[in-house]
Design a protein around this motif. Structure first.
Motif, PDB file in Angstrom:
ATOM      1  N   LYS A 143      17.536  14.878  37.928  1.00  0.00           N
ATOM      2  CA  LYS A 143      18.271  14.012  37.010  1.00  0.00           C
ATOM      3  C   LYS A 143      17.251  13.130  36.296  1.00  0.00           C
ATOM      4  CE  LYS A 143      22.513  11.270  37.020  1.00  0.00           C
ATOM      5  NZ  LYS A 143      23.541  10.691  37.895  1.00  0.00           N
ATOM      6  N   LEU A 144      17.078  13.388  35.004  1.00  0.00           N
ATOM      7  CA  LEU A 144      16.128  12.625  34.198  1.00  0.00           C
ATOM      8  C   LEU A 144      16.910  11.552  33.468  1.00  0.00           C
ATOM      9  CD1 LEU A 144      14.311  15.747  32.721  1.00  0.00           C
ATOM     10  CD2 LEU A 144      13.529  14.344  34.640  1.00  0.00           C
ATOM     11  N   CYS A 145      16.737  10.304  33.886  1.00  0.00           N
ATOM     12  CA  CYS A 145      17.474   9.200  33.270  1.00  0.00           C
ATOM     13  C   CYS A 145      16.601   8.552  32.193  1.00  0.00           C
ATOM     14  CB  CYS A 145      17.868   8.169  34.324  1.00  0.00           C
ATOM     15  SG  CYS A 145      18.793   8.895  35.709  1.00  0.00           S
ATOM     16  N   CYS A 146      17.223   7.727  31.353  1.00  0.00           N
ATOM     17  CA  CYS A 146      16.448   7.084  30.289  1.00  0.00           C
ATOM     18  C   CYS A 146      15.424   6.095  30.905  1.00  0.00           C
ATOM     19  CB  CYS A 146      17.393   6.355  29.339  1.00  0.00           C
ATOM     20  SG  CYS A 146      18.466   5.193  30.167  1.00  0.00           S
ATOM     21  N   ASN A 147      14.348   5.769  30.230  1.00  0.00           N
ATOM     22  CA  ASN A 147      14.106   6.069  28.804  1.00  0.00           C
ATOM     23  C   ASN A 147      12.863   6.938  28.706  1.00  0.00           C
ATOM     24  OD1 ASN A 147      15.981   4.239  27.043  1.00  0.00           O
ATOM     25  ND2 ASN A 147      15.406   2.964  28.753  1.00  0.00           N
ATOM     26  N   LEU A 148      13.084   8.206  28.334  1.00  0.00           N
ATOM     27  CA  LEU A 148      12.011   9.186  28.421  1.00  0.00           C
ATOM     28  C   LEU A 148      12.004  10.135  27.244  1.00  0.00           C
ATOM     29  CD1 LEU A 148      12.526  10.613  32.050  1.00  0.00           C
ATOM     30  CD2 LEU A 148      10.692   9.102  31.327  1.00  0.00           C
ATOM     31  N   LEU A 149      10.816  10.652  26.934  1.00  0.00           N
ATOM     32  CA  LEU A 149      10.680  11.869  26.148  1.00  0.00           C
ATOM     33  C   LEU A 149      10.219  12.920  27.151  1.00  0.00           C
ATOM     34  CD1 LEU A 149       8.667  10.526  23.073  1.00  0.00           C
ATOM     35  CD2 LEU A 149      11.117  11.007  23.156  1.00  0.00           C
ATOM     36  N   VAL A 150      10.872  14.074  27.193  1.00  0.00           N
ATOM     37  CA  VAL A 150      10.507  15.102  28.175  1.00  0.00           C
ATOM     38  C   VAL A 150      10.160  16.392  27.451  1.00  0.00           C
ATOM     39  CG1 VAL A 150      11.205  16.379  30.227  1.00  0.00           C
ATOM     40  CG2 VAL A 150      12.059  14.072  29.864  1.00  0.00           C
ATOM     41  N   ARG A 151       9.001  16.920  27.774  1.00  0.00           N
ATOM     42  CA  ARG A 151       8.560  18.172  27.158  1.00  0.00           C
ATOM     43  C   ARG A 151       8.978  19.356  28.022  1.00  0.00           C
ATOM     44  NH1 ARG A 151       3.586  20.621  25.372  1.00  0.00           N
ATOM     45  NH2 ARG A 151       4.193  22.740  24.819  1.00  0.00           N
TER      46      ARG A 151
END
Length: 232
Positions: free
Chosen positions: A170-178
């Protein structure tokens, strides 16, 4: 032993076709963007608090990714002046689900039999290691980072448990994910295939970054001058 379909590595976003949102879920402000510097699609997850926006794999909490690779690679960049949060749910050989979380919100490491919380200190460009100091919001020039998690070692070290597989992310904010990837190989950024063959790194289980996971490095530049590489 890694299942054949997970060898030599598994590109999670590609395999589970994240962009179709059939096997993954999104909540809140999650957008797929084309990034010219990264030369491809990235996902931007942003929101006012970490729980409000997220990208989740698999779609339902009752399902499992069933990925057995030793290392998990997360290629991401924290959004400037914000806090981020990442949850990984792993299953032990005793069938116990343990949540491993990383966040710039955590002030100190905490553990319970079912939850490990790691504070993450965002490094600014030119600052070197991202572990010094106290957790804080990401700096304005936070760098793209390759975070490598040795999941069996983390479980063994902190909980004396044996690792079985990665259940969910679970990738929660605040992110840019490649990208997200699992593998039994330890990929070293900045190492070319020619150099790897010369140094025979494969004996040590070290391999060059696969192209689809590699950050672009312009001619004349060095990988480590542009990006952060952090291993847990």
């Amino acid at each position: 032993v890694l299942a054949a379909w997970q060898r030599p590595y598994l590109n999670i976003f590609k395999h589970f076709r994240v962009e179709e949102w059939k096997r993954s879920a999104k909540e809140g402000d999650v957008a797929a963007l084309t990034d010219t510097r990264m030369k491809g699609t990235i996902y931007r997850i942003r929101g006012s608090n970490p729980a409000s926006s997220y990208l989740q794999l698999p779609r339902a909490g009752t399902q499992s990714l069933g990925l057995t690779g030793r290392y998990l690679y997360l290629l991401f960049r924290p959004l400037p002046r914000k806090h981020f949060l990442v949850h990984l749910d792993v299953t032990t050989e005793e069938n116990q689900v343990v949540r491993i979380s990383f966040s710039s919100l955590f002030k100190e490491f905490k553990s319970s039999p079912t939850w490990l919380q790691f504070p993450f200190v965002c490094g600014a460009a030119g600052e070197g290691t991202a572990r010094r100091g106290v957790p804080r919001a990401a700096p304005a020039d936070a760098r793209w980072t390759c975070l490598v998690l040795d999941l069996p070692s983390i479980l063994a070290l902190y909980l004396s448990r044996r690792y079985s597989h990665l259940r969910g992310v679970k990738l929660c904010c605040n992110l840019l994910v490649r990208n997200l990837c699992t593998s039994d190989l330890l990929f070293e950024p900045g190492v070319t295939f020619a150099k790897a063959r010369l140094g025979d790194l494969s004996c040590r289980g070290v391999a060059p970054m696969p192209r689809e996971l590699a950050f672009p490095v312009p001619t004349g530049e060095q990988w480590h001058d542009l990006y952060d590489y952090i291993r847990y």
